[in-house]
Design a protein around this motif. Sequence first.
Motif, PDB file in Angstrom:
ATOM      1  N   ASN A 281     -14.257   0.907  -9.576  1.00 52.75           N
ATOM      2  CA  ASN A 281     -14.302  -0.563  -9.603  1.00 52.75           C
ATOM      3  C   ASN A 281     -14.853  -1.109  -8.284  1.00 52.75           C
ATOM      4  O   ASN A 281     -15.734  -1.969  -8.256  1.00 52.75           O
TER       5      ASN A 281
ATOM      6  N   ALA B 150      -5.909  -7.592 -13.669  1.00 49.44           N
ATOM      7  CA  ALA B 150      -5.768  -7.949 -12.256  1.00 49.44           C
ATOM      8  C   ALA B 150      -6.081  -6.724 -11.402  1.00 49.44           C
ATOM      9  O   ALA B 150      -6.043  -5.599 -11.899  1.00 49.44           O
ATOM     10  N   GLY B 151      -6.372  -6.955 -10.121  1.00 44.31           N
ATOM     11  CA  GLY B 151      -6.716  -5.816  -9.260  1.00 44.31           C
ATOM     12  C   GLY B 151      -5.504  -5.132  -8.673  1.00 44.31           C
ATOM     13  O   GLY B 151      -5.428  -4.885  -7.475  1.00 44.31           O
ATOM     14  N   ILE B 152      -4.554  -4.807  -9.520  1.00 47.00           N
ATOM     15  CA  ILE B 152      -3.325  -4.161  -9.046  1.00 47.00           C
ATOM     16  C   ILE B 152      -3.092  -2.866  -9.835  1.00 47.00           C
ATOM     17  O   ILE B 152      -3.670  -2.707 -10.917  1.00 47.00           O
TER      18      ILE B 152
ATOM     19  N   SER C 189      -2.075  -0.161 -12.403  1.00 40.08           N
ATOM     20  CA  SER C 189      -1.677  -0.181 -13.824  1.00 40.08           C
ATOM     21  C   SER C 189      -2.082  -1.417 -14.608  1.00 40.08           C
ATOM     22  O   SER C 189      -1.692  -1.559 -15.763  1.00 40.08           O
ATOM     23  N   ALA C 190      -2.853  -2.305 -14.007  1.00 44.66           N
ATOM     24  CA  ALA C 190      -3.224  -3.535 -14.724  1.00 44.66           C
ATOM     25  C   ALA C 190      -4.026  -3.197 -15.983  1.00 44.66           C
ATOM     26  O   ALA C 190      -3.873  -3.835 -17.021  1.00 44.66           O
ATOM     27  N   GLY C 191      -4.870  -2.176 -15.881  1.00 47.82           N
ATOM     28  CA  GLY C 191      -5.703  -1.793 -17.024  1.00 47.82           C
ATOM     29  C   GLY C 191      -4.870  -1.325 -18.208  1.00 47.82           C
ATOM     30  O   GLY C 191      -5.241  -1.510 -19.370  1.00 47.82           O
TER      31      GLY C 191
ATOM     32  N   ARG D 261     -10.257   5.202 -11.193  1.00 49.38           N
ATOM     33  CA  ARG D 261     -10.996   4.076 -11.759  1.00 49.38           C
ATOM     34  C   ARG D 261     -11.062   2.911 -10.770  1.00 49.38           C
ATOM     35  O   ARG D 261     -12.048   2.182 -10.724  1.00 49.38           O
ATOM     36  N   THR D 262     -10.030   2.761  -9.937  1.00 53.16           N
ATOM     37  CA  THR D 262     -10.077   1.696  -8.927  1.00 53.16           C
ATOM     38  C   THR D 262     -11.203   1.966  -7.926  1.00 53.16           C
ATOM     39  O   THR D 262     -11.911   1.051  -7.506  1.00 53.16           O
TER      40      THR D 262
ATOM     41  N   MET E 175     -14.712  -4.727 -13.235  1.00 52.99           N
ATOM     42  CA  MET E 175     -13.965  -3.464 -13.206  1.00 52.99           C
ATOM     43  C   MET E 175     -14.592  -2.458 -14.154  1.00 52.99           C
ATOM     44  O   MET E 175     -14.130  -2.254 -15.284  1.00 52.99           O
TER      45      MET E 175
ATOM     46  N   ALA F 269      -4.834   2.344  -5.385  1.00 57.08           N
ATOM     47  CA  ALA F 269      -5.061   1.999  -6.804  1.00 57.08           C
ATOM     48  C   ALA F 269      -5.029   0.492  -7.013  1.00 57.08           C
ATOM     49  O   ALA F 269      -4.562   0.002  -8.040  1.00 57.08           O
ATOM     50  N   SER F 270      -5.528  -0.240  -6.020  1.00 56.93           N
ATOM     51  CA  SER F 270      -5.539  -1.694  -6.157  1.00 56.93           C
ATOM     52  C   SER F 270      -6.806  -2.285  -5.543  1.00 56.93           C
ATOM     53  O   SER F 270      -7.032  -2.186  -4.329  1.00 56.93           O
ATOM     54  N   SER F 271      -7.624  -2.908  -6.400  1.00 54.24           N
ATOM     55  CA  SER F 271      -8.850  -3.552  -5.896  1.00 54.24           C
ATOM     56  C   SER F 271      -8.497  -4.704  -4.970  1.00 54.24           C
ATOM     57  O   SER F 271      -9.195  -4.961  -3.994  1.00 54.24           O
TER      58      SER F 271
ATOM     59  N   THR G  89     -12.198   0.532 -14.939  1.00 57.36           N
ATOM     60  CA  THR G  89     -11.128   0.157 -15.865  1.00 57.36           C
ATOM     61  C   THR G  89     -11.661   0.060 -17.293  1.00 57.36           C
ATOM     62  O   THR G  89     -11.039   0.537 -18.243  1.00 57.36           O
TER      63      THR G  89
ATOM     64  N   ASP H 179      -5.764   5.899 -12.441  1.00 56.37           N
ATOM     65  CA  ASP H 179      -5.866   4.576 -11.850  1.00 56.37           C
ATOM     66  C   ASP H 179      -6.544   4.655 -10.478  1.00 56.37           C
ATOM     67  O   ASP H 179      -7.383   3.820 -10.119  1.00 56.37           O
TER      68      ASP H 179
HETATM   69  N1  ASP Z   1      -5.855  -0.613 -10.569  1.00 52.33           N
HETATM   70  C1  ASP Z   1      -7.105  -1.177 -10.998  1.00 52.33           C
HETATM   71  C2  ASP Z   1      -7.707  -2.020  -9.913  1.00 52.33           C
HETATM   72  O1  ASP Z   1      -7.001  -2.558  -9.096  1.00 52.33           O
HETATM   73  C3  ASP Z   1      -6.975  -1.939 -12.279  1.00 52.33           C
HETATM   74  C4  ASP Z   1      -6.570  -1.011 -13.380  1.00 52.33           C
HETATM   75  O2  ASP Z   1      -5.381  -0.790 -13.585  1.00 52.33           O
HETATM   76  O3  ASP Z   1      -7.446  -0.447 -14.030  1.00 52.33           O
HETATM   77  O4  ASP Z   1      -8.911  -2.158  -9.837  1.00 52.33           O
END
Ligand code: ASP
Length: 408
Positions: free
Chosen positions: A389, A347-349, A351-353, A385-386, A305, A269-271, A308, A382
């Motif tokens: 992304n 950010a690409g981490i 829960s950032a969205g 959606r990641t 994203m 779940a992290s881009s 996101t 997440d």
């Molecule tokens: N986790 C997503 C990402 O890293 C960002 C988001 O929380 O939507 O692309």
Amino acid sequence: MVGFIRALLDWRKLENQTLYAMVLATTLGLILPDLAQYLKVVGDIFLRLLKAVAIPLVITSIFVSIVSLGSLKELRDLGLKAIAYYTTTTFLAVLTGLIVVNLFFGDNTPAEEVSTVQNFQPKEVSLEDFLVSFFPSNIFQSLAEGKIIQIIVFTILLALGVLAIKETLKGKETVINLFEGLNEAFLNVAGWVIKLTPLGVFAIVYHTVAVQGLDAFSQLWKYALAVVLGLTWHAVVNLGLIAYLLAKVKPHEYFAKVREALFIAFSTASSSATLPVSLRIAQERGGVDKKVAGFVLPLGATVNMDGTALYEAVAVMYIASMYGIDMDLTKQVIVLVTATLAAIGAAGIPSAGLVTMTLVLTAVGLPLEGIAIILAIDRFLDMLRTSVNVWGDLIGAKLISNLQRKRL
Ligand code: ASP
């Protein structure tokens, strides 16, 4: 198509082993959740290795890409193409989300009783903070805090600074050679980490499934379904058509080549953590030009994203429907614009969205506490959606790579 299916079933392929690992981990995570604690350490080490090479790769890839472009004009050309692609596809994603959500929650009646997580403390994000946050004031702080967008801005300035050094000075070539060498070295390390993916992904997915369980779905299934449908439509139809018509690649064939990156995106779940894998795989298997991949993928991992943006639009509309608040056309246009911005700022981490969604909620006057309603299934959404992304980034890289080749 038969070849495609056969390729997906070949167990000797690393990508397929990763896929089997995901399926097995999901099943076992549900049946034997107690064992997850023993696997956590494996997943954590794998994730740390990915993150450890992500930032060095962002810096060296962008640097090498810009110096090999050779001029500000070339950089502007590549940058404009990337930005045009990012904004169009992100906008399209939000639009898809809004269409799906209007079909789902158009009646505006609260769909079902939902419980909220009580101790959730949302923090408001203002547009000014958002814009200022693109610029570093202390690069070491940005590096330590993993502020990728600031690191990118700094690296672009550094690369342009190096390009502007007079040819007669020896230092110019030395710096360029150093960055090129480091870039190759980090790509090699990324290659080794990729070899560990079936194991790493197994551990991460097992742990996530065991911790999350399926309970929250019974309450939030309608919302989850809307997000899943929207994401699927965008990934398959919108991005698929862009790949086929503009990038001139068959989407399923391209998917088969780069799928390892998508599996990693799904499980982490992290881009940003996926970046080392997408950078290597796009060049090695996806046929993306190094210059293009090195610039477009790191930038895309934090700016582009689609998943996101789509999710934020659906979530905000769902929250509104839970509060029984009418979202007329004007408000939906505000969602369209702010969700696009909020996704760019995320950010690409993991829960950032969820955090940048406050920008959208504030813009349409919804209570920020509404986020608590959807928190329970956020991890699963997440992961999805990641993946979208990263899929959007990889198609963008392929498209821009082909366009650049045509120019030559
Ligand atoms: N986790 C997503 C990402 O890293 C960002 C988001 O929380 O939507 O692309």
